[in-house]
Design a protein around this motif. Sequence first.
Motif, PDB file in Angstrom:
ATOM      1  N   GLU A 121       0.677  -1.348  -0.164  1.00  0.00           N
ATOM      2  CA  GLU A 121       0.066   0.168  -0.359  1.00  0.00           C
ATOM      3  C   GLU A 121       0.844   1.522  -0.050  1.00  0.00           C
ATOM      4  N   GLN A 122       1.726   1.163   0.190  1.00  0.00           N
ATOM      5  CA  GLN A 122       2.727   2.284   0.746  1.00  0.00           C
ATOM      6  C   GLN A 122       4.268   1.945  -0.067  1.00  0.00           C
ATOM      7  N   GLU A 123       5.028   2.458  -0.732  1.00  0.00           N
ATOM      8  CA  GLU A 123       6.045   2.876  -1.154  1.00  0.00           C
ATOM      9  C   GLU A 123       7.382   2.503   0.267  1.00  0.00           C
ATOM     10  N   PRO A 124       8.544   0.932  -0.248  1.00  0.00           N
ATOM     11  CA  PRO A 124       8.788   0.862   0.341  1.00  0.00           C
ATOM     12  C   PRO A 124      10.133   1.145   0.527  1.00  0.00           C
ATOM     13  N   SER A 125      10.442   1.301   1.609  1.00  0.00           N
ATOM     14  CA  SER A 125      12.216   2.365   1.740  1.00  0.00           C
ATOM     15  C   SER A 125      13.387   1.621   2.340  1.00  0.00           C
ATOM     16  N   LEU A 126      14.550   2.179   2.143  1.00  0.00           N
ATOM     17  CA  LEU A 126      15.956   1.929   2.440  1.00  0.00           C
ATOM     18  C   LEU A 126      15.891   1.969   3.320  1.00  0.00           C
ATOM     19  N   MET A 127      16.849   1.042   4.148  1.00  0.00           N
ATOM     20  CA  MET A 127      16.745   0.941   6.122  1.00  0.00           C
ATOM     21  C   MET A 127      18.131  -0.246   6.238  1.00  0.00           C
ATOM     22  N   GLU A 128      18.334   0.269   6.673  1.00  0.00           N
ATOM     23  CA  GLU A 128      20.164   0.197   7.171  1.00  0.00           C
ATOM     24  C   GLU A 128      19.725  -0.608   8.786  1.00  0.00           C
ATOM     25  N   LEU A 129      19.981  -1.797   9.256  1.00  0.00           N
ATOM     26  CA  LEU A 129      19.910  -2.297   9.651  1.00  0.00           C
ATOM     27  C   LEU A 129      21.554  -3.285  10.811  1.00  0.00           C
ATOM     28  N   PRO A 130      22.001  -2.552  11.666  1.00  0.00           N
ATOM     29  CA  PRO A 130      22.940  -2.847  12.168  1.00  0.00           C
ATOM     30  C   PRO A 130      23.339  -3.973  12.871  1.00  0.00           C
ATOM     31  N   LEU A 131      24.081  -5.046  11.964  1.00  0.00           N
ATOM     32  CA  LEU A 131      24.725  -6.695  12.480  1.00  0.00           C
ATOM     33  C   LEU A 131      23.917  -6.930  14.097  1.00  0.00           C
ATOM     34  N   SER A 132      24.615  -5.719  14.647  1.00  0.00           N
ATOM     35  CA  SER A 132      24.395  -6.038  16.228  1.00  0.00           C
ATOM     36  C   SER A 132      22.658  -6.491  16.894  1.00  0.00           C
ATOM     37  N   SER A 133      21.985  -5.831  15.924  1.00  0.00           N
ATOM     38  CA  SER A 133      20.415  -6.317  16.533  1.00  0.00           C
ATOM     39  C   SER A 133      19.776  -7.056  16.275  1.00  0.00           C
ATOM     40  N   ILE A 134      19.945  -7.318  15.332  1.00  0.00           N
ATOM     41  CA  ILE A 134      19.591  -9.178  15.000  1.00  0.00           C
ATOM     42  C   ILE A 134      19.643 -10.312  14.982  1.00  0.00           C
ATOM     43  N   ARG A 135      18.240 -10.861  15.364  1.00  0.00           N
ATOM     44  CA  ARG A 135      18.313 -12.142  15.777  1.00  0.00           C
ATOM     45  C   ARG A 135      17.640 -12.936  14.537  1.00  0.00           C
ATOM     46  N   GLN A 136      17.878 -13.961  15.158  1.00  0.00           N
ATOM     47  CA  GLN A 136      16.941 -15.364  14.566  1.00  0.00           C
ATOM     48  C   GLN A 136      15.986 -15.976  15.078  1.00  0.00           C
ATOM     49  N   LEU A 137      15.054 -15.999  14.486  1.00  0.00           N
ATOM     50  CA  LEU A 137      13.762 -16.477  15.198  1.00  0.00           C
ATOM     51  C   LEU A 137      14.108 -17.764  15.995  1.00  0.00           C
ATOM     52  N   PRO A 138      13.939 -18.338  16.933  1.00  0.00           N
ATOM     53  CA  PRO A 138      13.537 -19.614  17.130  1.00  0.00           C
ATOM     54  C   PRO A 138      12.697 -20.389  15.993  1.00  0.00           C
ATOM     55  N   GLU A 139      13.068 -21.680  15.852  1.00  0.00           N
ATOM     56  CA  GLU A 139      12.202 -22.161  15.228  1.00  0.00           C
ATOM     57  C   GLU A 139      11.207 -22.914  15.588  1.00  0.00           C
ATOM     58  N   THR A 140      10.895 -22.970  16.302  1.00  0.00           N
ATOM     59  CA  THR A 140       9.277 -23.481  17.497  1.00  0.00           C
ATOM     60  C   THR A 140       8.675 -22.361  16.994  1.00  0.00           C
ATOM     61  N   TYR A 141       9.252 -20.840  17.087  1.00  0.00           N
ATOM     62  CA  TYR A 141       7.940 -19.779  16.774  1.00  0.00           C
ATOM     63  C   TYR A 141       8.144 -19.886  15.299  1.00  0.00           C
ATOM     64  N   ARG A 142       9.273 -20.191  14.425  1.00  0.00           N
ATOM     65  CA  ARG A 142       8.791 -20.261  13.202  1.00  0.00           C
ATOM     66  C   ARG A 142       7.866 -21.420  12.689  1.00  0.00           C
ATOM     67  N   GLN A 143       7.230 -22.332  13.192  1.00  0.00           N
ATOM     68  CA  GLN A 143       6.535 -23.274  13.133  1.00  0.00           C
ATOM     69  C   GLN A 143       5.219 -23.531  13.699  1.00  0.00           C
ATOM     70  N   ALA A 144       5.208 -21.980  15.062  1.00  0.00           N
ATOM     71  CA  ALA A 144       3.490 -21.861  15.430  1.00  0.00           C
ATOM     72  C   ALA A 144       3.234 -20.920  14.494  1.00  0.00           C
ATOM     73  N   ASP A 145       3.263 -20.171  14.258  1.00  0.00           N
ATOM     74  CA  ASP A 145       2.870 -18.559  14.110  1.00  0.00           C
ATOM     75  C   ASP A 145       2.482 -18.484  12.436  1.00  0.00           C
ATOM     76  N   THR A 146       2.396 -17.363  11.878  1.00  0.00           N
ATOM     77  CA  THR A 146       2.480 -16.792  10.905  1.00  0.00           C
ATOM     78  C   THR A 146       3.562 -16.031  10.173  1.00  0.00           C
ATOM     79  N   LEU A 147       4.058 -15.997  11.428  1.00  0.00           N
ATOM     80  CA  LEU A 147       5.274 -15.117  11.333  1.00  0.00           C
ATOM     81  C   LEU A 147       6.476 -15.436  10.934  1.00  0.00           C
ATOM     82  N   GLY A 148       6.117 -17.243  10.863  1.00  0.00           N
ATOM     83  CA  GLY A 148       7.510 -18.179  10.643  1.00  0.00           C
ATOM     84  C   GLY A 148       7.885 -17.734   9.150  1.00  0.00           C
ATOM     85  N   ILE A 149       6.900 -17.054   8.369  1.00  0.00           N
ATOM     86  CA  ILE A 149       8.416 -16.631   6.843  1.00  0.00           C
ATOM     87  C   ILE A 149       8.864 -15.716   7.498  1.00  0.00           C
ATOM     88  N   ALA A 150       9.099 -15.369   8.073  1.00  0.00           N
ATOM     89  CA  ALA A 150      10.348 -14.662   8.424  1.00  0.00           C
ATOM     90  C   ALA A 150      11.945 -15.479   8.893  1.00  0.00           C
TER      91      ALA A 150
END
Length: 179
Positions: A121-150
């Motif tokens: 619906e809205q134009e996407p934008s460029l975003m820089e994400l510091p590596l130190s702020s990125i965490r892997q989602l737990p596999e149990t969460y990925r299997q249980a939630d629609t946001l498991g596509i993340a």
Amino acid sequence: MTATSSPPANPRAAADTANRSIRTIAFQLGSLDIALRIEAVQRVFSRVPIYSSGTNSSGVAHVNAQSDSPESQQEVVVFDLHRYLFGQSLPLASPELEAPVSRYLLVAKSPSGQSCGIPLEQEPSLMELPLSSIRQLPETYRQADTLGIASHVATSDRHGRQQTVFLLDMDAVLTLLPR
């Protein structure tokens, strides 16, 4: 991208990690902030008709892959991520065309090489994400939630507010398309 479980033992390595970032294309879907690594994004189109029976979350769009010449026209499978996450499609404009029109269509390529369009619906934008702020989602969460596509989640300070950003796994998105 790998999850960081503990800080590097070397203080200089810790400083390098804190200063490094990845470039993403970010967009909002409903109340969620979503991002894709910039390397995965092929192109963003505006006002693209999407053809679909409306019975599921997929459709098809005709886009110009490289230029605006008719020879570069290709069909891209479109996945209505908004409908998948929230149960309803984005409101699409329907001018005197035969198909609803997406305000923006982000076309991304998965690591396996398949292209997929996501209506926005809205134009996407460029975003820089510091590596130190990125965490892997737990596999149990990925299997249980629609946001498991993340595959990962990041926190970022943007426009003076703390923001949680989900990084899409395009291969996981593609598995949701009807076969």
